[in-house]
Design an enzyme around this catalytic site. Structure first.
Site, PDB file in Angstrom:
ATOM      1  N   ASN A   1      15.771 -33.486   9.235  1.00 25.08           N
ATOM      2  CA  ASN A   1      16.611 -32.287   9.130  1.00 25.08           C
ATOM      3  C   ASN A   1      15.988 -31.235  10.038  1.00 25.08           C
ATOM      4  OD1 ASN A   1      18.021 -30.008   8.475  1.00 25.08           O
ATOM      5  ND2 ASN A   1      17.341 -29.915   6.332  1.00 25.08           N
TER       6      ASN A   1
ATOM      7  N   LYS B   1      17.045 -28.434  10.761  1.00 25.13           N
ATOM      8  CA  LYS B   1      17.352 -27.054  10.341  1.00 25.13           C
ATOM      9  C   LYS B   1      17.801 -26.253  11.566  1.00 25.13           C
ATOM     10  CE  LYS B   1      14.411 -27.746   6.384  1.00 25.13           C
ATOM     11  NZ  LYS B   1      13.505 -27.213   5.363  1.00 25.13           N
TER      12      LYS B   1
ATOM     13  N   HIS C   1      21.916 -28.558   0.643  1.00 30.25           N
ATOM     14  CA  HIS C   1      20.477 -28.313   0.806  1.00 30.25           C
ATOM     15  C   HIS C   1      20.095 -27.041   0.047  1.00 30.25           C
ATOM     16  CE1 HIS C   1      16.622 -27.426   2.659  1.00 30.25           C
ATOM     17  NE2 HIS C   1      16.584 -28.693   3.008  1.00 30.25           N
TER      18      HIS C   1
ATOM     19  N   GLY D   1       8.593 -27.092   3.051  1.00 30.25           N
ATOM     20  CA  GLY D   1       7.970 -26.216   4.036  1.00 30.25           C
ATOM     21  C   GLY D   1       6.687 -25.569   3.548  1.00 30.25           C
TER      22      GLY D   1
ATOM     23  N   GLU E   1      18.311 -24.643   0.816  1.00 29.32           N
ATOM     24  CA  GLU E   1      18.387 -23.403   1.602  1.00 29.32           C
ATOM     25  C   GLU E   1      19.818 -22.875   1.623  1.00 29.32           C
ATOM     26  OE1 GLU E   1      16.477 -25.000   5.079  1.00 29.32           O
ATOM     27  OE2 GLU E   1      14.594 -25.090   3.961  1.00 29.32           O
TER      28      GLU E   1
ATOM     29  N   GLU F   1      14.841 -33.089  -3.376  1.00 25.51           N
ATOM     30  CA  GLU F   1      13.933 -32.169  -2.697  1.00 25.51           C
ATOM     31  C   GLU F   1      13.508 -31.060  -3.655  1.00 25.51           C
ATOM     32  OE1 GLU F   1      14.535 -32.446   1.886  1.00 25.51           O
ATOM     33  OE2 GLU F   1      15.721 -30.805   1.099  1.00 25.51           O
TER      34      GLU F   1
ATOM     35  N   SER G   1       7.772 -31.584   2.551  1.00 24.97           N
ATOM     36  CA  SER G   1       6.457 -31.770   3.166  1.00 24.97           C
ATOM     37  C   SER G   1       6.071 -33.244   3.307  1.00 24.97           C
ATOM     38  CB  SER G   1       5.374 -31.003   2.394  1.00 24.97           C
ATOM     39  OG  SER G   1       5.667 -29.619   2.394  1.00 24.97           O
TER      40      SER G   1
HETATM   41  P1  13P Z   1       9.768 -29.930   5.088  1.00 25.97           P
HETATM   42  O1  13P Z   1       9.603 -31.382   5.423  1.00 25.97           O
HETATM   43  O2  13P Z   1       9.529 -29.010   6.253  1.00 25.97           O
HETATM   44  O3  13P Z   1       9.046 -29.533   3.854  1.00 25.97           O
HETATM   45  O4  13P Z   1      11.344 -29.726   4.757  1.00 25.97           O
HETATM   46  C1  13P Z   1      11.944 -30.565   3.856  1.00 25.97           C
HETATM   47  C2  13P Z   1      13.401 -30.324   3.896  1.00 25.97           C
HETATM   48  O5  13P Z   1      13.880 -29.305   3.477  1.00 25.97           O
HETATM   49  C3  13P Z   1      14.241 -31.361   4.490  1.00 25.97           C
HETATM   50  O6  13P Z   1      15.585 -31.128   4.228  1.00 25.97           O
END
Ligand code: 13P
Length: 264
Positions: free
Chosen positions: A25, A27, A110, A188, A112, A182, A228
Site C-alpha cells: 500500500n 499510500k 483502510h 507506521g 486512515e 491491521e 509495520s
Molecule cells: P506500515 O507497514 O507502514 O505500518 O503500514 C501498514 C499499512 O497501513 C498498510 O495498509
C-alpha cells in the site's frame, strides 16, 4: 498441522489451502517517475514469488503501474473506490473506471480513511459491493485502535467491522475478496503485533467469517496481517497458521525491502 495446509490424500502430502497474498500500500507516495523507477526495480526481484503480489498505488500512478506490469506476476490495485456507478460525485472514482484501466484489486476501509475521511462500516460495505459487482477484488481492512484493545473491545470491534463490511454478500463472493487485519496501533509505528497476537486476532475474524458464510467457506478466505510488517518480521508472521499474507506500507516503498517480504 496448521489450518492453512490441507492433506492431499492422493499425493499424501500437505498442500497450501490458501495462496498467500502480499500487497504493497503505497499510500500517498510516488509520482510518475518514482513509480516507474520502483516498479522497474521490483519486477525482476519478485518474478519468482510463490505468493500473489499486488501493488496499490495512488490513482495518478495506476496507468503507469498497469502499463509497466503487463505480462508480469505483479497485480495492480487502487486504494479506494466510490460506490456509485457514475454521477455528480466530484473527485471520486468508480469501480468501472478502475476496471477499464486494468486495475484488479482495491483497498477498502483502510483505517486512515476511517480516521481522516469519515469512512464507516456502511460506506465500506457500499464500496465492497460496488467493487465486487464490477469485477474488482476488494482488500477489506479491519482493525482495532490501541484504546479499543486496552479496553478489551478487540472482538467486539472486529466482529462489528467484519459483519458490517460484508453485509449482503453471498457465498459466491468468498473467493473474490481478501481481509486485511491491521491493528491501528501497529501502522507506521514500528510496533508490530507479535505473531501470536496477530494469529489469535485473525482467528477471531475467521470465526466471524464462518458465522457469516459457513465454517468451510471461512477456511478459503485469505486474511492478511498489516502493520509495520517488514523483511525482519515477515517470516515469523507468515509462519502463523491463520496469516495468509501482508498489507505492507512503509516497506513497500523500497524495491529491495518489498521483494524481501514477498520472497519471505
Ligand atoms: P506500515 O507497514 O507502514 O505500518 O503500514 C501498514 C499499512 O497501513 C498498510 O495498509
Amino acid at each position: 498441522m496448521a489450518s492453512k495446509y490441507v492433506m492431499n490424500k492422493l499425493l499424501g502430502v500437505y498442500i497450501m489451502a490458501r495462496k498467500p497474498i502480499i500487497a504493497g500500500n503505497w499510500k500517498m507516495n510516488n509520482n510518475k517517475a518514482e513509480s516507474k523507477a520502483l516498479i522497474e526495480e521490483l519486477l525482476p526481484l519478485v518474478k519468482d514469488a510463490q505468493c500473489d503480489v499486488v501493488i496499490c498505488t495512488p490513482f495518478t500512478d495506476l496507468w503507469t503501474a498497469v502499463d509497466l506490469t503487463k505480462g508480469s506476476n505483479i497485480h495492480v490495485g487502487a486504494q479506494n473506490v466510490h460506490w456509485a456507478e457514475k454521477g455528480a460525485f466530484t473527485g471520486e472514482i468508480s469501480a468501472k473506471m478502475l476496471v477499464e484501466l486494468g486495475v484488479e484489486y482495491v483497498i477498502i476501509g483502510h483505517s486512515e480513511r476511517r480516521q481522516y475521511f469519515g469512512e464507516t462500516d456502511a460506506t465500506v460495505n457500499a464500496r465492497v459491493k460496488a467493487a465486487l459487482a464490477a469485477g474488482l477484488k476488494p482488500i477489506i481492512c479491519v482493525g482495532e485502535t490501541l484504546e479499543e484493545r486496552e479496553a478489551g473491545k478487540v472482538e467486539e470491534v472486529l466482529v462489528r467491522q467484519t459483519k458490517g463490511a460484508l453485509a449482503d454478500l453471498s457465498k459466491d463472493d468468498i473467493d473474490n475478496f481478501v481481509i486485511a487485519y491491521e491493528p491501528v496501533w501497529a501502522i507506521g509505528t514500528g510496533r508490530t503485533a507479535t505473531a501470536d497476537v496477530a494469529n489469535d486476532t485473525i482467528a477471531i475474524i475467521r470465526r466471524t467469517l464462518g458465522e457469516i458464510f459457513c465454517p468451510k467457506c471461512a477456511e478459503r478466505i485469505r486474511i492478511q496481517y498489516g502493520g509495520s510488517m517488514n523483511p525482519k518480521n515477515v517470516k515469523e508472521l507468515m509462519a502463523q497458521p491463520e496469516i495468509d499474507g501482508g498489507l505492507i506500507g512503509g516497506a513497500s516503498l523500497k524495491a529491495v525491502d518489498f521483494s524481501q517480504v514477498v520472497n519471505y
